[in-house]
Scaffold this motif. Structure first.
Motif, PDB file in Angstrom:
ATOM      1  N   THR A 117      22.448 -11.196 -14.171  1.00 44.41           N
ATOM      2  CA  THR A 117      23.065 -12.478 -13.381  1.00 44.41           C
ATOM      3  C   THR A 117      22.001 -13.350 -14.006  1.00 44.41           C
ATOM      4  O   THR A 117      20.866 -13.392 -14.065  1.00 44.41           O
ATOM      5  CB  THR A 117      24.040 -12.274 -12.801  1.00 44.41           C
ATOM      6  N   GLY A 118      22.783 -14.615 -13.829  1.00 41.91           N
ATOM      7  CA  GLY A 118      21.586 -15.877 -14.365  1.00 41.91           C
ATOM      8  C   GLY A 118      21.216 -15.735 -15.471  1.00 41.91           C
ATOM      9  O   GLY A 118      21.592 -15.316 -16.425  1.00 41.91           O
ATOM     10  N   GLY A 119      19.767 -16.060 -15.508  1.00 42.40           N
ATOM     11  CA  GLY A 119      18.881 -16.146 -17.119  1.00 42.40           C
ATOM     12  C   GLY A 119      18.377 -15.678 -17.288  1.00 42.40           C
ATOM     13  O   GLY A 119      17.719 -14.914 -18.308  1.00 42.40           O
ATOM     14  N   GLU A 120      18.085 -14.182 -16.253  1.00 39.49           N
ATOM     15  CA  GLU A 120      17.301 -12.907 -16.523  1.00 39.49           C
ATOM     16  C   GLU A 120      17.519 -12.661 -17.862  1.00 39.49           C
ATOM     17  O   GLU A 120      16.445 -12.197 -18.338  1.00 39.49           O
ATOM     18  CB  GLU A 120      17.961 -11.776 -15.574  1.00 39.49           C
ATOM     19  N   PHE A 121      18.798 -12.230 -18.593  1.00 41.78           N
ATOM     20  CA  PHE A 121      18.585 -11.490 -19.844  1.00 41.78           C
ATOM     21  C   PHE A 121      18.285 -12.673 -20.777  1.00 41.78           C
ATOM     22  O   PHE A 121      17.004 -12.420 -21.789  1.00 41.78           O
ATOM     23  CB  PHE A 121      19.875 -11.397 -20.017  1.00 41.78           C
ATOM     24  N   ASP A 122      18.397 -13.638 -20.765  1.00 39.64           N
ATOM     25  CA  ASP A 122      17.634 -14.980 -21.288  1.00 39.64           C
ATOM     26  C   ASP A 122      15.740 -15.126 -21.540  1.00 39.64           C
ATOM     27  O   ASP A 122      14.944 -14.943 -22.410  1.00 39.64           O
ATOM     28  CB  ASP A 122      18.265 -16.038 -21.372  1.00 39.64           C
ATOM     29  N   ASP A 123      15.629 -14.905 -20.618  1.00 40.47           N
ATOM     30  CA  ASP A 123      14.118 -14.533 -19.937  1.00 40.47           C
ATOM     31  C   ASP A 123      13.937 -13.572 -20.727  1.00 40.47           C
ATOM     32  O   ASP A 123      12.177 -13.264 -21.181  1.00 40.47           O
ATOM     33  CB  ASP A 123      13.693 -14.239 -17.960  1.00 40.47           C
ATOM     34  N   LEU A 124      14.196 -12.021 -20.220  1.00 42.60           N
ATOM     35  CA  LEU A 124      14.201 -11.043 -20.934  1.00 42.60           C
ATOM     36  C   LEU A 124      13.665 -11.326 -22.678  1.00 42.60           C
ATOM     37  O   LEU A 124      12.601 -11.172 -22.842  1.00 42.60           O
ATOM     38  CB  LEU A 124      14.948 -10.167 -20.715  1.00 42.60           C
ATOM     39  N   MET A 125      14.897 -11.690 -23.002  1.00 43.34           N
ATOM     40  CA  MET A 125      14.912 -11.522 -24.397  1.00 43.34           C
ATOM     41  C   MET A 125      13.776 -12.791 -25.003  1.00 43.34           C
ATOM     42  O   MET A 125      13.490 -13.056 -26.570  1.00 43.34           O
ATOM     43  CB  MET A 125      15.414 -12.141 -24.616  1.00 43.34           C
ATOM     44  N   ALA A 126      12.998 -14.005 -24.244  1.00 40.99           N
ATOM     45  CA  ALA A 126      11.783 -14.738 -24.528  1.00 40.99           C
ATOM     46  C   ALA A 126      10.839 -13.998 -24.405  1.00 40.99           C
ATOM     47  O   ALA A 126      10.283 -14.722 -25.305  1.00 40.99           O
ATOM     48  CB  ALA A 126      11.925 -15.527 -23.778  1.00 40.99           C
ATOM     49  N   GLN A 127      10.957 -13.235 -23.917  1.00 42.31           N
ATOM     50  CA  GLN A 127       9.264 -12.493 -24.407  1.00 42.31           C
ATOM     51  C   GLN A 127       9.117 -10.867 -24.947  1.00 42.31           C
ATOM     52  O   GLN A 127       8.903 -11.170 -25.599  1.00 42.31           O
ATOM     53  CB  GLN A 127       9.060 -11.506 -23.034  1.00 42.31           C
ATOM     54  N   LEU A 128      10.346 -11.036 -26.195  1.00 42.64           N
ATOM     55  CA  LEU A 128      10.526  -9.953 -27.328  1.00 42.64           C
ATOM     56  C   LEU A 128      10.420 -11.078 -28.618  1.00 42.64           C
ATOM     57  O   LEU A 128      10.971 -11.739 -28.970  1.00 42.64           O
ATOM     58  CB  LEU A 128      11.430  -9.137 -26.899  1.00 42.64           C
ATOM     59  N   PRO A 129       9.534 -10.600 -29.676  1.00 47.00           N
ATOM     60  CA  PRO A 129       9.878 -11.591 -30.404  1.00 47.00           C
ATOM     61  C   PRO A 129      11.032 -11.026 -32.327  1.00 47.00           C
ATOM     62  O   PRO A 129      11.523 -10.048 -31.255  1.00 47.00           O
ATOM     63  CB  PRO A 129       8.448 -10.522 -31.389  1.00 47.00           C
ATOM     64  N   ARG A 130      10.696 -11.797 -32.184  1.00 46.57           N
ATOM     65  CA  ARG A 130      12.424 -12.031 -34.041  1.00 46.57           C
ATOM     66  C   ARG A 130      12.320 -10.651 -34.081  1.00 46.57           C
ATOM     67  O   ARG A 130      13.570 -10.364 -34.500  1.00 46.57           O
ATOM     68  CB  ARG A 130      11.655 -12.995 -34.927  1.00 46.57           C
ATOM     69  N   ASP A 131      11.588  -9.294 -34.091  1.00 53.31           N
ATOM     70  CA  ASP A 131      12.075  -8.582 -35.018  1.00 53.31           C
ATOM     71  C   ASP A 131      12.587  -7.411 -34.046  1.00 53.31           C
ATOM     72  O   ASP A 131      13.250  -6.457 -34.746  1.00 53.31           O
ATOM     73  CB  ASP A 131      10.725  -7.985 -35.858  1.00 53.31           C
ATOM     74  N   TYR A 132      12.764  -7.781 -33.132  1.00 51.91           N
ATOM     75  CA  TYR A 132      13.580  -7.204 -31.983  1.00 51.91           C
ATOM     76  C   TYR A 132      15.781  -7.539 -32.367  1.00 51.91           C
ATOM     77  O   TYR A 132      16.184  -7.230 -31.465  1.00 51.91           O
ATOM     78  CB  TYR A 132      13.303  -7.606 -30.116  1.00 51.91           C
ATOM     79  N   ARG A 133      15.490  -8.884 -33.176  1.00 51.28           N
ATOM     80  CA  ARG A 133      16.441  -9.303 -33.116  1.00 51.28           C
ATOM     81  C   ARG A 133      17.885  -8.124 -32.943  1.00 51.28           C
ATOM     82  O   ARG A 133      18.755  -7.713 -32.271  1.00 51.28           O
ATOM     83  CB  ARG A 133      17.128 -10.625 -33.472  1.00 51.28           C
ATOM     84  N   GLU A 134      17.336  -7.514 -34.187  1.00 50.18           N
ATOM     85  CA  GLU A 134      18.479  -6.710 -35.099  1.00 50.18           C
ATOM     86  C   GLU A 134      19.372  -5.430 -34.057  1.00 50.18           C
ATOM     87  O   GLU A 134      20.015  -5.103 -33.450  1.00 50.18           O
ATOM     88  CB  GLU A 134      17.980  -5.647 -36.232  1.00 50.18           C
TER      89      GLU A 134
END
Length: 136
Positions: free
Chosen positions: A104-121
């Motif tokens: 919930t909340g912004g937890e997923f966004d917080d998690l994603m902020a720690q991963l570099p761009r190459d994880y996007r795929e």
């Protein structure tokens, strides 16, 4: 989201049996925990179903994130789950999408902020505009 629903969603998305979904989920979450700072791993663990919380909780001395790219993430998940890289990649996508629904909340966004761009795929299915998201 409860544990059985989480595993069922991963199995459906990765097109695998439930037993393999358990292995992929545990492998992906353990690898993700290595990639996150200790505080972020604890925040994520707090929102996951009980049987998965211990997979994500960092060791007391593990405050710093281990830095590795998306290809290494997939290799680690493949080794942990006993699958090839393509199956691991599909599993990681399924797990990320299911995590996005489970927190919930912004937890997923917080998690994603720690991963570099190459994880996007690997994560894009979870970020897609039509992806299910739970608000809280």
């Amino acid at each position: 989201m409860n544990y059985d629903t989480f595993i069922d969603q991963v199995a459906r998305r990765a097109h695998v049996a439930s037993a393999q979904a358990v292995d992929l989920t545990r492998g992906a979450l353990a690898t993700l925990a290595e990639r996150l700072t200790g505080g972020e791993a604890l925040d994520l663990a707090a929102q996951l179903p009980q049987p998965l919380q211990s997979v994500v909780r960092p060791l007391p001395a593990a405050e710093a994130a281990d830095r590795f790219d998306a290809a290494e993430f997939v290799r680690r998940v493949a080794a942990r789950a006993g699958v090839d890289d393509q199956q691991a990649r599909d599993g990681v996508r399924a797990v990320f999408t299911t995590v996005r629904e489970a927190v919930t909340g912004g937890e997923f966004d917080d998690l994603m902020a720690q991963l570099p761009r190459d994880y996007r795929e690997m994560v894009e299915p979870a970020l897609a505009p039509g992806a299910t998201r739970r608000h809280g």
